[in-house]
Design a protein around this motif. Structure first.
Motif, PDB file in Angstrom:
ATOM      1  N   TYR A  39       1.181   2.391   4.576  1.00 15.17           N
ATOM      2  CA  TYR A  39      -0.218   2.478   5.130  1.00 15.17           C
ATOM      3  C   TYR A  39      -1.926   3.311   4.590  1.00 15.17           C
ATOM      4  O   TYR A  39      -2.756   2.480   5.096  1.00 15.17           O
ATOM      5  N   GLU A  40      -1.625   3.307   3.181  1.00 14.91           N
ATOM      6  CA  GLU A  40      -3.006   3.845   2.562  1.00 14.91           C
ATOM      7  C   GLU A  40      -3.325   2.385   2.494  1.00 14.91           C
ATOM      8  O   GLU A  40      -4.909   2.337   2.487  1.00 14.91           O
ATOM      9  N   GLN A  42      -3.770  -0.068   4.422  1.00 16.07           N
ATOM     10  CA  GLN A  42      -4.232  -0.371   6.223  1.00 16.07           C
ATOM     11  C   GLN A  42      -5.652   0.325   5.836  1.00 16.07           C
ATOM     12  O   GLN A  42      -6.875   0.002   6.018  1.00 16.07           O
TER      13      GLN A  42
END
Length: 131
Positions: A39-40, A42
């Motif tokens: 998720y980083e 994104q």
């Protein structure tokens, strides 16, 4: 070990079925690391796109100033949610710089007389000003 197993089970119970399958054989620490990796990237892309939109935002001729300021405030708030809050002074400068040239007298007057105003006051003045 029991606590680590409990935390791992709790984490698995709170994620989507797809993520459960990917992480079922991982301990809590490894799950956290893997989720950060996923998720980083994104979040970084979203921050880039939001900041690009904010810094390139210019008011269109004939559009209402209130709608323009609200749009910019949305970008500013999104950056804050992503962990990259702008200081009020910079946010104010960005909004003032994005206005049409016909707002130059307002901007000049504002800069001369409203130096110590809060961001909320600044946005109120801009949305309620007359060219």
């Amino acid at each position: 070990m029991d606590d680590m197993l409990d935390v791992s089970c709790l984490m698995l119970a709170t994620v989507s079925p797809e993520l459960q399958k990917q992480h079922k054989d991982m301990n809590a620490y490894d799950m956290i690391q893997n989720l950060k990796d996923i998720y980083e990237g994104q979040a970084r892309q979203e921050r880039y796109e939001t900041s690009k939109a904010l810094f390139q935002c210019k008011m269109s001729e004939g559009s209402p100033v209130g709608a323009h300021v609200i749009k910019m405030m949305g970008y500013i708030q999104m950056l804050e949610k992503l962990g990259f809050a702008l200081k009020d002074e910079l946010a104010t400068d960005l909004i003032l710089q994005s206005l049409l040239d016909s707002f130059k007298p307002f901007v000049l007057n504002f800069n001369m007389n409203e130096i110590n105003k809060t961001f909320a006051t600044v946005t109120w003045h801009v949305t309620n000003c007359r060219k």
